[in-house]
Design a protein around this motif. Structure first.
Motif, PDB file in Angstrom:
ATOM      1  N   PRO A  97       0.827  -1.221   0.000  1.00  0.00           N
ATOM      2  CA  PRO A  97       0.000   0.000   0.000  1.00  0.00           C
ATOM      3  C   PRO A  97       0.860   1.269   0.000  1.00  0.00           C
ATOM      4  O   PRO A  97       1.855   1.369   0.718  1.00  0.00           O
ATOM      5  N   ILE A 114      -0.549   2.205  -5.669  1.00  0.00           N
ATOM      6  CA  ILE A 114      -1.395   1.285  -4.930  1.00  0.00           C
ATOM      7  C   ILE A 114      -2.088   2.086  -3.832  1.00  0.00           C
ATOM      8  O   ILE A 114      -1.433   2.623  -2.935  1.00  0.00           O
ATOM      9  N   LYS A 116      -4.661   3.415  -0.745  1.00  0.00           N
ATOM     10  CA  LYS A 116      -4.808   3.041   0.673  1.00  0.00           C
ATOM     11  C   LYS A 116      -5.803   3.990   1.330  1.00  0.00           C
ATOM     12  O   LYS A 116      -5.731   5.207   1.143  1.00  0.00           O
ATOM     13  N   GLN A 136      -6.342  -5.119  -2.338  1.00  0.00           N
ATOM     14  CA  GLN A 136      -5.632  -3.895  -2.699  1.00  0.00           C
ATOM     15  C   GLN A 136      -5.846  -3.593  -4.180  1.00  0.00           C
ATOM     16  O   GLN A 136      -6.231  -4.468  -4.967  1.00  0.00           O
TER      17      GLN A 136
END
Length: 356
Positions: A97, A114, A116, A136
């Motif tokens: 993340p 990525i 979060k 994710q």
């Protein structure tokens, strides 16, 4: 380290090569090694650099390091243009993340991140939980599935968006040292042997193998193709000189203290002894570890290829393995090259490596 070798290392690390998608890195290896060795490639993608011996009936020695790195693969595009992914190799879900990534597509590289959930929006218990990889997602800036599909498709590989960077002294950091450090050492040994004036007493084949991280596949097929009498695998190994690693697990291994020579069932005792004695003669610092089982490296499959191969491991100390910030010592790389090169010139008869 000489300038040209450092540039080669930099280019090798920059080239994306998740398992099954190694060809950008293999092209870098092939172009470099092709300057001083006869180069070939097989259907799986393994690249071979060959240097003949100075006479007939000399032992055939195979050096191998794998070019593939851990990574991700696009598995699903949702209606809002977010990309869901799976792991290629051993990816730590703690680390992903917030990472910047590159998606490697048929049309070129697409950057992404990525995502979060902000910590402000998380319940206290969720802050202590690792988000599973399958939950994710990658944000490439697309606003819809159609926008994302115009750029990316399912199956595209993904790498972390970092490259080689110098730290203090001879320390460097990058993604992919596992095991492009090994491919680098193989290439540099071939270069030094080709440049030497001494006659080579072995037939030498250096291999940059593929798909090691997903089952030692390239090591298996390349050893079958080469048919070596002796084999040396160049890999990385865990440093235990960082604060959070227990030395009881992997021994006393430090960065900058020389390559590692393991002992154990996977290692031919005579080839180990020759490497250790050569290190002493040449005043090359080395470290020793014990591996009381089959190793999870290409040495494992090379040892049991066909009728068996006298096999050894030369490992490079590495901190933070399988992260985007792996750290090693350039001096350790150079000592590994020097050790293997010097050892090759001391090999005489393959019968010397049959246990007695």
């Amino acid at each position: 380290m000489r300038k040209e070798s450092y540039t080669f290392l930099q280019d090798l690390l920059a080239a994306p090569s998740p398992s099954g998608y190694e060809q950008p890195a293999q092209r870098v290896f092939r172009n470099y090694v092709g300057q001083f060795a006869e180069v070939s490639q097989d259907v799986l993608g393994n690249v071979y650099g060959s240097i003949p011996s100075s006479g007939a009936e000399h032992p055939r020695v195979m050096l191998v390091g794998h070019s593939d790195e851990i990574g991700l693969q696009v598995k699903y595009l949702d209606d809002n243009g977010f990309l869901y992914f799976g792991a290629i190799g051993g990816v730590d879900a703690h680390l992903t993340p917030g990472q910047r990534v590159n998606i490697h597509t048929m049309k070129g590289m697409v950057p992404g991140v990525i995502g979060k959930k902000p910590i402000h929006l998380m319940d206290p218990k969720d802050r202590e939980t690792v988000v599973k990889l399958e939950s994710q997602y990658i944000d490439i800036g697309a606003a819809s599935r159609a926008e994302a599909e115009a750029l990316v498709r399912v199956g595209d590989p993904v790498t972390f968006a970092v490259g080689l960077e110098r730290l203090h002294g001879d320390r460097v950091t990058s993604r992919g040292f596992d095991d492009k450090a090994g491919s680098f050492v193989v290439a540099e040994v071939l270069r030094q042997v080709a440049a030497a004036r001494k006659k080579l007493p072995v037939e030498l084949v250096g291999v940059s193998s593929v798909q090691e991280e997903v089952g030692l596949r390239g090591g298996t097929t390349s050893a079958y193709n080469v048919k070596p009498d002796l084999g040396i695998c160049v890999e990385v190994d865990f440093c235990t000189d960082q604060p959070d690693v227990d030395r009881k697990h992997n021994g006393d291994v430090g960065l900058g203290k020389g390559p590692i020579l393991p002992r154990g069932a996977n290692i031919n005792p005579a080839l180990f002894a020759l490497l250790a004695d050569t290190a002493e003669r040449e005043k090359i610092p080395v470290q020793f570890t014990g591996i009381p089982r089959a190793t999870g490296t290409d040495a494992n499959v090379m040892q049991i290829s066909r009728g068996g191969v006298a096999t050894a491991l030369v490992k490079i100390p590495l901190r933070y393995m399988h992260t985007p910030v792996e750290v090693l010592s350039l001096t350790d790389l150079e000592h590994a090259v020097k050790l293997i090169t010097a050892t090759l010139y001391r090999i005489k008869d393959k019968a010397d490596f049959v246990p007695s």
